[in-house]
Design an enzyme around this catalytic site. Structure first.
Site, mmCIF file in Angstrom:
data_model
loop_
_atom_site.group_PDB
_atom_site.id
_atom_site.type_symbol
_atom_site.label_atom_id
_atom_site.label_comp_id
_atom_site.label_asym_id
_atom_site.label_seq_id
_atom_site.Cartn_x
_atom_site.Cartn_y
_atom_site.Cartn_z
ATOM 1 N N PHE A 140 6.492 -20.580 41.741
ATOM 2 C CA PHE A 140 5.318 -21.009 42.499
ATOM 3 C C PHE A 140 4.870 -19.904 43.445
ATOM 4 C CE2 PHE A 140 2.917 -22.807 45.934
ATOM 5 C CZ PHE A 140 1.988 -23.574 45.233
ATOM 6 N N ASN B 93 4.049 -23.191 30.444
ATOM 7 C CA ASN B 93 3.622 -21.871 30.912
ATOM 8 C C ASN B 93 4.274 -20.776 30.097
ATOM 9 O OD1 ASN B 93 5.451 -19.885 32.629
ATOM 10 N ND2 ASN B 93 6.277 -21.960 32.895
ATOM 11 N N MET C 203 3.803 -17.449 31.495
ATOM 12 C CA MET C 203 3.328 -16.430 32.431
ATOM 13 C C MET C 203 3.910 -15.057 32.085
ATOM 14 S SD MET C 203 1.519 -18.463 34.278
ATOM 15 C CE MET C 203 0.965 -17.525 35.675
ATOM 16 N N ASN D 17 14.754 -15.006 43.617
ATOM 17 C CA ASN D 17 15.061 -15.052 42.187
ATOM 18 C C ASN D 17 14.734 -13.684 41.594
ATOM 19 O OD1 ASN D 17 14.311 -15.482 39.322
ATOM 20 N ND2 ASN D 17 14.745 -17.628 39.743
ATOM 21 N N ASN E 204 17.998 -14.628 37.110
ATOM 22 C CA ASN E 204 17.301 -15.465 36.134
ATOM 23 C C ASN E 204 17.476 -14.882 34.730
ATOM 24 O OD1 ASN E 204 15.629 -17.188 34.792
ATOM 25 N ND2 ASN E 204 13.723 -16.392 35.653
ATOM 26 N N CYS F 207 14.577 -17.334 31.129
ATOM 27 C CA CYS F 207 13.142 -17.551 30.984
ATOM 28 C C CYS F 207 12.779 -17.584 29.504
ATOM 29 C CB CYS F 207 12.369 -16.440 31.686
ATOM 30 S SG CYS F 207 10.595 -16.669 31.517
ATOM 31 N N LYS G 170 20.624 -18.822 37.028
ATOM 32 C CA LYS G 170 19.766 -19.934 36.588
ATOM 33 C C LYS G 170 19.865 -20.097 35.085
ATOM 34 C CE LYS G 170 15.112 -21.849 37.100
ATOM 35 N NZ LYS G 170 13.861 -21.753 37.842
ATOM 36 N N THR H 56 6.285 -28.530 39.160
ATOM 37 C CA THR H 56 5.201 -29.258 38.495
ATOM 38 C C THR H 56 4.696 -30.452 39.323
ATOM 39 O OG1 THR H 56 6.115 -28.550 36.385
ATOM 40 C CG2 THR H 56 4.551 -30.383 36.312
HETATM 41 C C1 LIG Z 1 3.933 -21.733 36.058
HETATM 42 C C2 LIG Z 1 5.419 -21.672 36.168
HETATM 43 C C3 LIG Z 1 6.006 -20.441 36.434
HETATM 44 C C4 LIG Z 1 7.395 -20.348 36.545
HETATM 45 N N1 LIG Z 1 7.953 -19.146 36.827
HETATM 46 C C5 LIG Z 1 9.306 -19.053 37.002
HETATM 47 C C6 LIG Z 1 9.895 -17.819 37.357
HETATM 48 O O1 LIG Z 1 9.228 -16.811 37.570
HETATM 49 N N2 LIG Z 1 11.250 -17.787 37.471
HETATM 50 C C7 LIG Z 1 12.043 -18.889 37.281
HETATM 51 O O2 LIG Z 1 13.263 -18.804 37.419
HETATM 52 N N3 LIG Z 1 11.493 -20.085 36.962
HETATM 53 C C8 LIG Z 1 10.153 -20.187 36.812
HETATM 54 N N4 LIG Z 1 9.593 -21.394 36.506
HETATM 55 C C9 LIG Z 1 10.470 -22.561 36.264
HETATM 56 C C10 LIG Z 1 10.649 -23.429 37.510
HETATM 57 O O3 LIG Z 1 11.308 -22.731 38.533
HETATM 58 C C11 LIG Z 1 11.467 -24.699 37.182
HETATM 59 O O4 LIG Z 1 12.744 -24.300 36.744
HETATM 60 C C12 LIG Z 1 10.809 -25.542 36.079
HETATM 61 O O5 LIG Z 1 9.410 -25.543 36.199
HETATM 62 C C13 LIG Z 1 11.289 -27.004 36.118
HETATM 63 O O6 LIG Z 1 10.901 -27.614 37.337
HETATM 64 P P1 LIG Z 1 9.640 -28.637 37.426
HETATM 65 O O7 LIG Z 1 9.794 -29.612 36.312
HETATM 66 O O8 LIG Z 1 9.753 -29.238 38.791
HETATM 67 O O9 LIG Z 1 8.425 -27.797 37.293
HETATM 68 C C14 LIG Z 1 8.194 -21.509 36.388
HETATM 69 C C15 LIG Z 1 7.591 -22.744 36.142
HETATM 70 C C16 LIG Z 1 6.220 -22.834 36.040
HETATM 71 C C17 LIG Z 1 5.600 -24.180 35.778
#
Ligand SMILES: Cc1cc2nc3c(=O)[nH]c(=O)nc-3n(C[C@H](O)[C@H](O)[C@H](O)COP(=O)(O)O)c2cc1C
Length: 356
Positions: free
Chosen positions: A70, A117, A119, A146, A179, A182, A217, A318
């Protein structure tokens, strides 16, 4: 009717990433002056000693944090603190700036209360993040960092990437997360291989003079044996915890027309799977290894479920998009009521309550 419930239909007419950028700019503006930041705290702050968690040599005012992704560049940590989150995990931060994948790369699955996503580790790189943390200061809540590698890095270069980001940013961190899970960055090599993980942890531990808590993670899609293999390595290196879980490649049970987009799935459909991973991690380690639970946390009940399954802290991303600025306050208020209902005097008493 909250202000966000009025703004949301307009925001949801915009492409997801545009709305996200707009939201972040609003938060940045709100945190930039003392009166607006104070007004946010006043409107959204929620303090209750029962919610405090002592972990990683610091005190988390409540267990509900902002998940990585985020605030990749540490641009709105102060606003997130003012909105009542108990901690924020910035990143994933890479050593150099990186554009990530082509747009569009972020999709709302409204029918499923989810997002996909891809990204691809877009971010401004560690020097910009460091400069911002120096200029703005760290927030009043614990800060996680992270760390990740460049998409183009070879296995050997990746180790150096992690080392450099750790070296630059760990002085600001209450904990650091590696991390390696991903699902939307290129697979140049097997990031989860035991040899690779051992080299990363060995390298970072050698760099870690200040004993900053170090976590890893993990993803939700691995078979249980691989997760346990990873835990064995985590324990071999005496790491401080696990963040479970990252996004998923599964599309099971989704109804939204966007479900075929490639990338990582987050939100409500991930909740049970991620709680199952937390439970098996907590079982396997007899509750001895701190777990930060993440995946589909969107209510006091879903946060409580993860805590009772063994998570000491939870995070979300989310739900914040779907529910807006009052998300943390609402969850914290509900969590305090659930603890009281069940006779727990603190969050810490409830951690792992559902384990045998
Ligand atoms: C748009 C987006 C970008 C994310 N970018 C990262 C990231 O850069 N590094 C990471 O460890 N997790 C990333 N995540 C994963 C989140 O940290 C989390 O593990 C995942 O979204 C599950 O949580 P939620 O269901 O509350 O979204 C991203 C998630 C979203 C939706």
């Amino acid at each position: 009717m909250t202000l966000y419930s009025r703004v949301r239909p307009l925001a949801f007419k915009l492409p997801a990433e545009t709305a996200h950028d707009l939201g972040k700019r609003t938060l940045q503006a709100a945190q930039s002056t003392w009166p607006t930041r104070t007004a946010l705290s006043y409107a959204y702050g929620y303090d209750d000693p029962a919610l405090e968690v002592d972990l990683f040599d610091t005190t988390f005012p409540n267990p509900v944090g902002v998940a990585a992704g985020f605030d990749k560049n540490a641009a709105v940590t102060h606003a997130l603190a003012a909105l009542g989150f108990g901690f924020v995990e910035i990143g994933t931060v890479t050593p150099y700036p990186q554009a990530g994948n082509d747009r569009p790369r972020l999709f709302r699955l409204r029918e499923d209360e989810a997002m996909i996503n891809r990204m691809g580790f877009n971010g401004q790189g560690m020097e910009r993040v460091k400069a911002r943390l120096e200029a703005d200061g760290t927030p009043d809540i614990p800060l996680g960092v992270n760390v990740g590698k460049m998409n183009s890095s070879s296995e050997r270069e990746a180790i150096e990437d992690y080392r450099r980001v750790f070296d630059r940013l760990s002085p600001f961190a209450d904990y650091v997360v590696v991390n390696v899970s991903c699902p939307n960055t290129p697979d140049e090599f097997d990031e989860g291989s035991p040899e690779h993980l051992r080299t990363i942890f060995e390298t970072l531990e050698a760099e870690n003079d200040r004993n900053v808590p170090l976590l890893v993670k993990i993803g939700p899609d691995e078979p249980e044996e691989s997760v346990f293999d990873l835990v064995d390595i985590v324990q071999e290196f005496d790491l401080d915890g696990i963040v479970a879980t990252n996004t998923s490649t599964s599309r099971e049970g989704l109804t939204s027309p966007r479900r075929e987009e490639w990338g990582g799935l987050s939100g409500q459909p991930l909740a049970d799977r991620s709680t199952a991973v937390i439970r098996s991690l907590a079982d396997y380690t007899d509750g001895d290894l701190p777990i930060i639970g993440v995946g589909g946390v969107d209510s006091a009940e879903s946060a409580y479920e993860k805590i009772r399954a063994g998570a000491s802290l939870v995070q979300l991303y989310t739900a914040f998009v779907y529910q807006g600025p009052s998300t943390a306050t609402r969850i914290n208020r509900g969590l305090a009521a659930l603890l009281e209902r069940d006779g727990f005097s603190s969050v810490e008493d409830a951690v792992g309550a559902d384990l045998e």
